[in-house]
Scaffold this motif. Structure first.
Motif, PDB file in Angstrom:
ATOM      1  N   CYS A 236       0.822  -1.216   0.000  1.00 46.16           N
ATOM      2  CA  CYS A 236       0.000   0.000   0.000  1.00 46.16           C
ATOM      3  C   CYS A 236       0.852   1.260   0.000  1.00 46.16           C
ATOM      4  O   CYS A 236       0.332   2.367  -0.144  1.00 46.16           O
TER       5      CYS A 236
ATOM      6  N   CYS B  31      -4.632  -0.342   4.216  1.00 46.12           N
ATOM      7  CA  CYS B  31      -3.426  -1.110   4.524  1.00 46.12           C
ATOM      8  C   CYS B  31      -3.860  -2.366   5.257  1.00 46.12           C
ATOM      9  O   CYS B  31      -4.601  -2.297   6.233  1.00 46.12           O
TER      10      CYS B  31
ATOM     11  N   CYS C 140      -1.705  -4.512   6.616  1.00 45.40           N
ATOM     12  CA  CYS C 140      -0.659  -4.992   7.519  1.00 45.40           C
ATOM     13  C   CYS C 140      -0.527  -4.168   8.788  1.00 45.40           C
ATOM     14  O   CYS C 140      -0.531  -4.709   9.881  1.00 45.40           O
TER      15      CYS C 140
END
Ligand SMILES: Cc1cc2nc3c(=O)[nH]c(=O)nc-3n(C[C@H](O)[C@H](O)[C@H](O)COP(=O)(O)OP(=O)(O)OC[C@H]3O[C@@H](n4cnc5c(N)ncnc54)[C@H](O)[C@@H]3O)c2cc1C
Ligand code: FES
Ligand code: FES
Lengths: 280, 165
Positions: free
Chosen positions: B111, B143, B145
Motif C-alpha cells: 500500500c 493497509c 498490515c
C-alpha cells in the motif's frame, strides 16, 4: 478489469456536446467518472462512446452574489477548498470534505452527483434542503429544473439523454444549514444522511425549513412531517425533539444486510436531531 | 463531428509523467494505471483492488491525488502526472518517503506508494495536520498490515521534516 471498447470525444462547448449526444444515442457523458468508470469496468454500463465535458471551461467555477452558482464540472475538492463558499454557505465545503475520500473529491463533480442520483449520495439531499435548482441545456435550449424534480427515482433523473446539466443554483436567504451523515464504515457512503436548512425571522422563529433524507430511500426525500413540527416556532430542545420523533414518518425506508429499515428509521430520528441541534 | 468514433479507435495523447512528456496512441478504455505500469514501465504505482477502494494506485494528476485505476489515460491527456518514482531527488528521499522510512510506516509495502502519495497531497494542503486530519485524509487508502499506527507517525514525522525539524 477494463471496460468494453468505446469511442471518445472531448467537445469544447456545451452545444458541441449536445450535438455529439444527439448523433449517438448510446453515448454517455463522463464528468469525474467516479460513478461511471467503475460501472463500465464491471461492465454494468457499456456506452458506445464517452463525451468528456472536462474541456468545457464554462462548466467550472463558483460564484456568490446573493445566490450561489456552481458549474456542473466543479469538483468536490474545489468546493471543499473554496474560501468564497466557506464564507457564504459553509455547509457545502463541510459536506464536500466528507464525500468518499480525498482522491474521490479530486475527481467527482457536483453535476455528476446530481445526474447520477445515487440513493446514498450526499449532495442530492443537501441541495434538496437548500431548495436548489439546476440548468440543463439540450437540443431545444436551456431549462431550469428544481433539484426535487430532477431526482425522479433510483439512479434516474428527469434529464433527457441529450441534455447537459450545466449549473447548480442555490438561492440566498438560508439562515443556517447542516448535514449529518452516518457513514458506512467500509464504503463511506451514507447509511442515513439528514440535511436541514432553515430561514429564521424575528425572535429566532423558523419561517421556513426543509429537511431531506438520503441513504435509506430510493432518492433524496423531504421529511415533511419533521419540517412541520417546528415551522412557526423557535428551534428549541422541545421543537427539535418533536421534529426528530416524526422524521421517519411517511418515508418508504429500505433495509439491507448492513442496516434494517427499522434501524435506518431510528437513525433518521437521531440524525435529524443532530442536524437541527447544529442549527439552533 | 457528429459521427460516432468506430470501435477499437486509438486516440493520440501527450502526458507528462515525472517531468518527462510521453506521446502515445491509446485505446480510450486504457486506464491511467495501466498506461503508467505497462506502457511506461513505472511499476511503483500498484493495483490493489481495481475497484476504486484501496488507493494503492494513487498518483498526482495536475497537482491533486487521484486513483489511477478510476481515471482513463485519455482523461489525463495534456496533464501532468507524478508517481512514487518522481518524488525522490537523486539519492535524496522526499520528506514523506523519509518519514515512512524512519517511523517504519509499512510492513509488506504494497500500500506504501499510494499511502505516500496521499500523505504528500495532505501535507501540500495542510502542512501541520492533526492526527484526526491525517486519518481522515488517508480514508481512501487501505493497509492490510500495519494497523495504521506507524503510518500516522510517519506522516507526523514527514510534516516535521518538511518544516525543517
Ligand atoms: C470510492 C468512492 C467513494 C464514494 N463515496 C461517495 C460518498 O460518500 N458520497 C457521495 O455522494 N458520493 C460518493 N461517491 C460517488 C462520487 O461522488 C461520484 O463522483 C459522483 O456520484 C458522480 O460524479 P462524477 O463527476 O464522477 O460523475 P460520472 O461518473 O462522470 O457520471 C455519473 C453519471 O452522470 C452523468 N453525468 C455526469 N455529469 C453530467 C452532466 N453535467 N450532465 C448530464 N449528465 C451528467 C454521466 O453520464 C453518468 O451517467 C464515491 C465514489 C467512489 C468511487
Ligand atoms: S487499485 Fe485503484 S483504488 Fe484500489
Ligand atoms: S504495508 Fe502491507 S498493505 Fe500496507
Amino acid at each position: 478489469m477494463f471496460p468494453s471498447q468505446f469511442g471518445y470525444h472531448k467537445p469544447g462547448s456545451v452545444a458541441e456536446a449536445v450535438k455529439l449526444l444527439q448523433a449517438d444515442p448510446d453515448a454517455k457523458i463522463v464528468a469525474g467518472g467516479h460513478s461511471l468508470i467503475p460501472a463500465m469496468k464491471l461492465r454494468l454500463a457499456a456506452p458506445s462512446a464517452l463525451v468528456d465535458l472536462s474541456g468545457i471551461e464554462s462548466l467550472r467555477g463558483i460564484s456568490v452574489n446573493g445566490n450561489v452558482s456552481i458549474g456542473a464540472m466543479t469538483t468536490y475538492a474545489q468546493i471543499r477548498d473554496s474560501a468564497k463558499l466557506k464564507a457564504a454557505l459553509p455547509v457545502l465545503a463541510d459536506v464536500a470534505y466528507n464525500v468518499g475520500d480525498p482522491q474521490v473529491q479530486s475527481c467527482g463533480t457536483l453535476g455528476g452527483s446530481l445526474a447520477h442520483n445515487d440513493p446514498a449520495a450526499d449532495f442530492t439531499a443537501v441541495l434538496v434542503a437548500l431548495g436548489a435548482s439546476v440548468k440543463a441545456v439540450g437540443p431545444k435550449g436551456e431549462r431550469t429544473i428544481p433539484v426535487e424534480d430532477l431526482l425522479v427515482d433510483l439512479l434516474t433523473t428527469s434529464l433527457a439523454e441529450d441534455e447537459v446539466l450545466t449549473e447548480i443554483i442555490i438561492p440566498g436567504g438560508t439562515s443556517a444549514a447542516a448535514y449529518e451523515k452516518f457513514r458506512h464504515p467500509a464504503s463511506g457512503y451514507a447509511v442515513v444522511g439528514v440535511a436541514a436548512a432553515v430561514k429564521t425571522g424575528k425572535g429566532g422563529v423558523v419561517d421556513d425549513a426543509k429537511i431531506a433524507i438520503t441513504g435509506c430511500t430510493s432518492k433524496a426525500t423531504r421529511a415533511h412531517a419533521a419540517e412541520q413540527a417546528f415551522i412557526g416556532k423557535p428551534l428549541s430542545a422541545e421543537s427539535i425533539a418533536a421534529a426528530s420523533a416524526v422524521a421517519a414518518n411517511g418515508l418508504d425506508l429500505n433495509g439491507d444486510h448492513y442496516a434494517s429499515a427499522d434501524y435506518r428509521g431510528h437513525l433518521v430520528g437521531v440524525q435529524t436531531r443532530r442536524a437541527l441541534e447544529r442549527l439552533a | 463531428m457528429g459521427i460516432p468514433v468506430p470501435m477499437a479507435t486509438r486516440i493520440p495523447v501527450r502526458i507528462t509523467v515525472n517531468g518527462v512528456e510521453y506521446a502515445a496512441e491509446v485505446e480510450p478504455r486504457l486506464l491511467l494505471v495501466h498506461f503508467l505500469r505497462d506502457n511506461l514501465g513505472l511499476t511503483g504505482t500498484h493495483v490493489g483492488c481495481d475497484t476504486s477502494q484501496c488507493g494503492a494506485c494513487t498518483v498526482y494528476l495536475n497537482g491533486q491525488s487521484i486513483k489511477s485505476c478510476t481515471v482513463l489515460a485519455v482523461q489525463a491527456n495534456g496533464g501532468e502526472v507524478t508517481t512514487i518514482e518522481g518524488l525522490a531527488v537523486g539519492n535524496d528521499y522526499d520528506p514523506v518517503q523519509q518519514g515512512f522510512w524512519e517511523m517504519h510506516g509499512l510492513q509488506c509495502g504494497y500500500c506504501t506508494p499510494g499511502m505516500i502519495m496521499s500523505s504528500h497531497a495532505l501535507l501540500d494542503r495542510n502542512p501541520n495536520p492533526s492526527e484526526e486530519e491525517i486519518r481522515h485524509a488517508l480514508e481512501g487508502n487501505l493497509c492490510r498490515c500495519t494497523g495504521y499506527q506507524n503510518i500516522v507517525k510517519a506522516v507526523q514525522r514527514a510534516a516535521e521534516l518538511r518544516a525543517g525539524k
